[in-house]
Design a protein around this motif. Structure first.
Motif, PDB file in Angstrom:
ATOM      1  N   LEU A 157       0.808  -1.180  -0.078  1.00 13.36           N
ATOM      2  CA  LEU A 157      -0.024   0.044  -0.178  1.00 13.36           C
ATOM      3  C   LEU A 157       0.875   1.330  -0.054  1.00 13.36           C
ATOM      4  CD1 LEU A 157      -2.877  -0.781   2.388  1.00 13.36           C
ATOM      5  CD2 LEU A 157      -2.990  -0.503  -0.097  1.00 13.36           C
ATOM      6  N   GLY A 158       1.894   1.325   0.724  1.00 19.47           N
ATOM      7  CA  GLY A 158       2.783   2.352   1.000  1.00 19.47           C
ATOM      8  C   GLY A 158       3.461   2.472  -0.599  1.00 19.47           C
ATOM      9  N   ILE A 159       3.835   1.565  -1.077  1.00  9.99           N
ATOM     10  CA  ILE A 159       4.592   1.881  -2.417  1.00  9.99           C
ATOM     11  C   ILE A 159       3.598   2.449  -3.513  1.00  9.99           C
ATOM     12  CG2 ILE A 159       5.746   0.633  -4.376  1.00  9.99           C
ATOM     13  CD1 ILE A 159       6.882  -1.266  -2.162  1.00  9.99           C
ATOM     14  N   ILE A 160       2.642   1.704  -3.352  1.00 12.42           N
ATOM     15  CA  ILE A 160       1.288   2.450  -4.552  1.00 12.42           C
ATOM     16  C   ILE A 160       0.990   3.673  -4.170  1.00 12.42           C
ATOM     17  CG2 ILE A 160      -0.902   1.804  -5.117  1.00 12.42           C
ATOM     18  CD1 ILE A 160      -0.597  -0.985  -4.716  1.00 12.42           C
ATOM     19  N   LYS A 161       0.863   4.041  -2.816  1.00 12.09           N
ATOM     20  CA  LYS A 161       0.371   5.505  -2.613  1.00 12.09           C
ATOM     21  C   LYS A 161       1.617   6.548  -2.858  1.00 12.09           C
ATOM     22  CE  LYS A 161      -0.321   8.301   1.473  1.00 12.09           C
ATOM     23  NZ  LYS A 161       0.870   8.892   1.954  1.00 12.09           N
ATOM     24  N   GLU A 162       2.866   6.063  -2.563  1.00 13.63           N
ATOM     25  CA  GLU A 162       3.788   7.216  -2.739  1.00 13.63           C
ATOM     26  C   GLU A 162       4.474   7.111  -4.289  1.00 13.63           C
ATOM     27  OE1 GLU A 162       5.138   9.244  -0.606  1.00 13.63           O
ATOM     28  OE2 GLU A 162       3.396   8.560   0.650  1.00 13.63           O
ATOM     29  N   LEU A 163       4.273   6.104  -4.855  1.00 13.58           N
ATOM     30  CA  LEU A 163       5.084   5.765  -6.374  1.00 13.58           C
ATOM     31  C   LEU A 163       4.175   5.771  -7.410  1.00 13.58           C
ATOM     32  CD1 LEU A 163       8.201   3.883  -5.422  1.00 13.58           C
ATOM     33  CD2 LEU A 163       8.043   6.172  -5.265  1.00 13.58           C
ATOM     34  N   ASP A 164       2.823   5.353  -7.063  1.00 14.39           N
ATOM     35  CA  ASP A 164       1.883   4.944  -8.273  1.00 14.39           C
ATOM     36  C   ASP A 164       2.470   4.098  -9.413  1.00 14.39           C
ATOM     37  OD1 ASP A 164      -0.671   5.062  -9.542  1.00 14.39           O
ATOM     38  OD2 ASP A 164      -0.593   7.130 -10.356  1.00 14.39           O
ATOM     39  N   PRO A 165       3.144   3.109  -9.057  1.00 10.54           N
ATOM     40  CA  PRO A 165       3.883   2.073 -10.162  1.00 10.54           C
ATOM     41  C   PRO A 165       2.965   1.457 -10.727  1.00 10.54           C
ATOM     42  CG  PRO A 165       3.632   0.975  -7.970  1.00 10.54           C
ATOM     43  CD  PRO A 165       3.145   2.217  -7.616  1.00 10.54           C
ATOM     44  N   ASP A 166       3.413   1.113 -12.095  1.00 13.35           N
ATOM     45  CA  ASP A 166       2.757   0.164 -13.091  1.00 13.35           C
ATOM     46  C   ASP A 166       2.680  -1.274 -12.498  1.00 13.35           C
ATOM     47  OD1 ASP A 166       2.450   2.446 -14.877  1.00 13.35           O
ATOM     48  OD2 ASP A 166       4.543   1.892 -15.600  1.00 13.35           O
ATOM     49  N   VAL A 185      13.367  -9.138   7.292  1.00 17.34           N
ATOM     50  CA  VAL A 185      13.674  -8.817   6.055  1.00 17.34           C
ATOM     51  C   VAL A 185      12.192  -8.427   5.092  1.00 17.34           C
ATOM     52  CG1 VAL A 185      14.843  -9.024   3.780  1.00 17.34           C
ATOM     53  CG2 VAL A 185      15.909  -9.745   6.046  1.00 17.34           C
ATOM     54  N   GLU A 186      12.184  -7.531   4.796  1.00 20.79           N
ATOM     55  CA  GLU A 186      10.702  -7.224   4.094  1.00 20.79           C
ATOM     56  C   GLU A 186      11.122  -6.141   2.705  1.00 20.79           C
ATOM     57  OE1 GLU A 186       7.075  -6.570   6.999  1.00 20.79           O
ATOM     58  OE2 GLU A 186       8.654  -5.130   7.406  1.00 20.79           O
ATOM     59  N   ALA A 187      10.701  -6.806   1.684  1.00 25.00           N
ATOM     60  CA  ALA A 187      11.235  -5.968   0.345  1.00 25.00           C
ATOM     61  C   ALA A 187      10.341  -5.629  -0.493  1.00 25.00           C
ATOM     62  CB  ALA A 187      12.266  -6.875  -0.265  1.00 25.00           C
ATOM     63  N   GLY A 188      10.216  -4.507  -1.054  1.00 21.08           N
ATOM     64  CA  GLY A 188       9.432  -4.340  -2.292  1.00 21.08           C
ATOM     65  C   GLY A 188       9.828  -3.801  -3.439  1.00 21.08           C
ATOM     66  N   VAL A 189       9.427  -4.254  -4.722  1.00 22.59           N
ATOM     67  CA  VAL A 189      10.171  -3.868  -5.856  1.00 22.59           C
ATOM     68  C   VAL A 189       8.813  -3.184  -6.802  1.00 22.59           C
ATOM     69  CG1 VAL A 189      11.067  -4.578  -8.105  1.00 22.59           C
ATOM     70  CG2 VAL A 189      11.948  -5.443  -5.734  1.00 22.59           C
ATOM     71  N   SER A 190       9.207  -2.101  -7.433  1.00 25.42           N
ATOM     72  CA  SER A 190       8.070  -1.628  -8.232  1.00 25.42           C
ATOM     73  C   SER A 190       8.795  -1.109  -9.690  1.00 25.42           C
ATOM     74  CB  SER A 190       7.350  -0.501  -7.376  1.00 25.42           C
ATOM     75  OG  SER A 190       8.384   0.820  -7.459  1.00 25.42           O
ATOM     76  N   LYS A 245       4.004   7.096 -12.046  1.00 27.40           N
ATOM     77  CA  LYS A 245       3.849   8.533 -12.504  1.00 27.40           C
ATOM     78  C   LYS A 245       4.990   9.647 -11.864  1.00 27.40           C
ATOM     79  CE  LYS A 245      -0.836   7.850 -14.051  1.00 27.40           C
ATOM     80  NZ  LYS A 245      -1.111   6.466 -13.540  1.00 27.40           N
ATOM     81  N   THR A 246       5.252   9.307 -10.559  1.00 25.03           N
ATOM     82  CA  THR A 246       5.966  10.303  -9.871  1.00 25.03           C
ATOM     83  C   THR A 246       7.375   9.761  -9.832  1.00 25.03           C
ATOM     84  OG1 THR A 246       5.341   9.226  -7.941  1.00 25.03           O
ATOM     85  CG2 THR A 246       4.018  10.884  -8.581  1.00 25.03           C
ATOM     86  N   VAL A 247       7.824   8.773 -10.384  1.00 24.65           N
ATOM     87  CA  VAL A 247       9.300   8.347 -10.364  1.00 24.65           C
ATOM     88  C   VAL A 247      10.101   8.706 -11.444  1.00 24.65           C
ATOM     89  CG1 VAL A 247      10.621   6.045 -10.219  1.00 24.65           C
ATOM     90  CG2 VAL A 247       8.239   6.364  -9.508  1.00 24.65           C
ATOM     91  N   LYS A 248      11.381   9.295 -10.948  1.00 30.36           N
ATOM     92  CA  LYS A 248      12.111   9.842 -11.981  1.00 30.36           C
ATOM     93  C   LYS A 248      12.835   8.840 -12.890  1.00 30.36           C
ATOM     94  CE  LYS A 248      14.793  10.951  -8.698  1.00 30.36           C
ATOM     95  NZ  LYS A 248      16.111  11.449  -7.989  1.00 30.36           N
ATOM     96  N   PRO A 249      13.149   8.830 -14.104  1.00 33.08           N
ATOM     97  CA  PRO A 249      13.580   7.818 -14.922  1.00 33.08           C
ATOM     98  C   PRO A 249      14.787   7.316 -14.568  1.00 33.08           C
ATOM     99  CG  PRO A 249      13.092   9.717 -16.332  1.00 33.08           C
ATOM    100  CD  PRO A 249      12.979  10.098 -14.935  1.00 33.08           C
TER     101      PRO A 249
END
Length: 105
Positions: free
Chosen positions: A50-59, A79-84, A88-92
């Motif tokens: 949820l945090g990744i989706i809220k902050e980064l709005d990933p595909d 160990v907890e990991a997330g990859v996105s 829309k809000t992420v630098k290339p």
């Protein structure tokens, strides 16, 4: 040994190399139980996602948590990991965000 008194003052060990060597051996042989991790507060895969989706709005987003508490030098950790991918809000390019104890590193 019989010469050792647990209430002995450290200065009394001066010149007692045999006793110091034996104490060192005993400390190396001592077994301590590993911490169980009950003091930790994991974020959890759901909240991490949820945090990744809220902050980064990933595909695309994927999260993972190791099933057991790990211990390093007597310190428990989870160990907890997330990859996105994309968003829309992420630098290339490649962006890496690291957190420990819920604090950005």
């Amino acid at each position: 040994g019989p010469d050792f008194d647990p209430l002995m003052h450290p200065s009394e060990l001066k010149g007692r190399k045999d006793m110091l060597v034996r104490m060192q051996q005993l400390f190396k042989e001592a077994k301590f139980s590993l911490p169980d991790g009950s003091c930790l507060s994991p974020v959890g895969e759901y909240n991490l996602r949820l945090g990744i989706i809220k902050e980064l709005d990933p595909d695309m987003v994927s999260t993972y948590r190791l099933p057991q508490v790990q211990v390093f030098e007597g310190h428990p950790f989870i160990v907890e990991a997330g990859v996105s991918v994309g968003g829309k809000t992420v630098k290339p390019g490649l962006n890496v965000y690291r957190f420990a104890n819920r604090i950005p590193l």
